[in-house]
Design a protein around this motif. Structure first.
Motif, PDB file in Angstrom:
ATOM      1  N   SER A 170       0.845  -1.183   0.000  1.00 12.66           N
ATOM      2  CA  SER A 170       0.000   0.000   0.000  1.00 12.66           C
ATOM      3  C   SER A 170       0.885   1.239   0.000  1.00 12.66           C
ATOM      4  O   SER A 170       2.099   1.150   0.170  1.00 12.66           O
ATOM      5  CB  SER A 170      -0.915  -0.002   1.231  1.00 12.66           C
ATOM      6  N   ARG A 171       0.282   2.408  -0.167  1.00 13.62           N
ATOM      7  CA  ARG A 171       1.056   3.647  -0.183  1.00 13.62           C
ATOM      8  C   ARG A 171       1.658   3.946   1.192  1.00 13.62           C
ATOM      9  O   ARG A 171       1.130   3.532   2.220  1.00 13.62           O
ATOM     10  CB  ARG A 171       0.177   4.811  -0.632  1.00 13.62           C
ATOM     11  N   ALA A 172       2.748   4.691   1.174  1.00 13.76           N
ATOM     12  CA  ALA A 172       3.427   5.054   2.412  1.00 13.76           C
ATOM     13  C   ALA A 172       2.665   6.156   3.143  1.00 13.76           C
ATOM     14  O   ALA A 172       1.998   6.995   2.539  1.00 13.76           O
ATOM     15  CB  ALA A 172       4.848   5.526   2.104  1.00 13.76           C
ATOM     16  N   ALA A 173       2.775   6.132   4.463  1.00 16.63           N
ATOM     17  CA  ALA A 173       2.212   7.176   5.311  1.00 16.63           C
ATOM     18  C   ALA A 173       3.162   7.376   6.489  1.00 16.63           C
ATOM     19  O   ALA A 173       3.960   6.491   6.813  1.00 16.63           O
ATOM     20  CB  ALA A 173       0.824   6.794   5.791  1.00 16.63           C
ATOM     21  N   PHE A 174       3.053   8.533   7.133  1.00 15.27           N
ATOM     22  CA  PHE A 174       3.972   8.864   8.216  1.00 15.27           C
ATOM     23  C   PHE A 174       3.176   9.373   9.416  1.00 15.27           C
ATOM     24  O   PHE A 174       2.330  10.259   9.275  1.00 15.27           O
ATOM     25  CB  PHE A 174       4.974   9.925   7.750  1.00 15.27           C
ATOM     26  N   VAL A 175       3.461   8.807  10.596  1.00 14.18           N
ATOM     27  CA  VAL A 175       2.757   9.209  11.816  1.00 14.18           C
ATOM     28  C   VAL A 175       3.756   9.302  12.969  1.00 14.18           C
ATOM     29  O   VAL A 175       4.852   8.739  12.916  1.00 14.18           O
ATOM     30  CB  VAL A 175       1.642   8.205  12.195  1.00 14.18           C
ATOM     31  N   CYS A 176       3.362   9.985  14.026  1.00 11.63           N
ATOM     32  CA  CYS A 176       4.230  10.096  15.196  1.00 11.63           C
ATOM     33  C   CYS A 176       4.245   8.782  15.968  1.00 11.63           C
ATOM     34  O   CYS A 176       3.370   7.930  15.793  1.00 11.63           O
ATOM     35  CB  CYS A 176       3.780  11.249  16.089  1.00 11.63           C
TER      36      CYS A 176
END
Length: 249
Positions: A170-176
């Motif tokens: 799946s597409r990349a995502a960024f979270v804390c």
């Protein structure tokens, strides 16, 4: 034959084909989807990594807010190269004086949308039609091929995506580091998002918790201090929206 008779005839024909298409490939068993416009690749999948890859041609979109239809060839934001193939429908409309097939965008309803899909199915090579549904938009895709796992497009898709143990590619995502599915933390985003949305080339899904937002504001934005507190990590798009659902009010 006038347009109404012609469109109704094509819709009746598509109904039977759609039933066979959905049954043969088990389309209804997939709960999630994602598409890559540049590859013209639609991925249907479930959380257990059961998935199906389909090649498609974009037909057009229906705005739920304005109740308007837009042909893909008219949509300057549509990235699919094959949208130009749909101009065949426009040429057919000009020859037969079918105005709905000629105008780029106009008021419509969902019956119109399925008529357009049926006409595209009749005039372009396809094996079925798939409708992508979001809160704001319905996108109609003409499926023309089922792809094997070793197809060039599938390989390229995987090379560009995050391989998540829970959700597959799946597409990349960024979270804390603080966001989780056990305790509510709040959910702040770089911009409003929804599942399946197309991103600009330089954009990513980005989110952080309420505590990170306080530190970010106290630090006058993202810098060494606020980034150290957040410790941003890479996840997949599906994990991102699970976190968003749990942590949003």
């Amino acid at each position: 034959m006038d347009y109404e008779e012609f469109a109704d005839e094509k819709c009746q024909s598509l109904m039977q084909i759609q039933e066979e298409f959905r049954e043969k490939f088990g389309i209804d068993r997939y709960e999630l989807w994602h598409y890559d416009a540049e590859l013209e690749l639609l991925r249907l999948y479930n959380d257990d990594q059961d998935q199906l890859f389909l090649k498609y041609i974009p037909i057009g979109t229906f705005s739920l807010k304005s109740e308007t239809w837009m042909w893909s060839w008219y949509n300057e934001y549509a990235a699919e190269p094959s949208k130009e193939n749909v101009l065949v429908i426009k040429d057919f409309g000009i020859k037969n004086d079918y105005h709905k097939l000629v105008e780029g965008t106009f008021s419509a309803d969902e019956f119109d949308c399925w008529e357009f899909a049926a006409i595209c199915f009749d005039k372009l090579d396809g094996i079925g039609v798939y409708r992508l549904t979001t809160e704001k938009l319905h996108s109609y895709l003409l499926v023309n091929k089922i792809l094997e796992d070793d197809a060039v497009e599938v390989i390229k898709y995987r090379q560009q995506k995050v391989n998540c143990e829970a959700h597959g590619y799946s597409r990349a995502a960024f979270v804390c580091q603080h966001l989780n599915l056990e305790q509510y933390k709040g959910f702040e985003e770089a911009f409003d998002t929804y599942r399946g949305m197309q991103l600009d080339e330089d954009d990513d899904f980005q989110a952080w918790c309420s505590e990170c937002e306080k530190v970010r504001l106290q630090s006058d934005g993202w810098n060494n201090e606020s980034e150290e507190f957040a410790k941003i990590k890479l996840i997949c798009e599906d994990c991102y929206f699970e976190l968003k659902s749990f942590n949003s009010k």
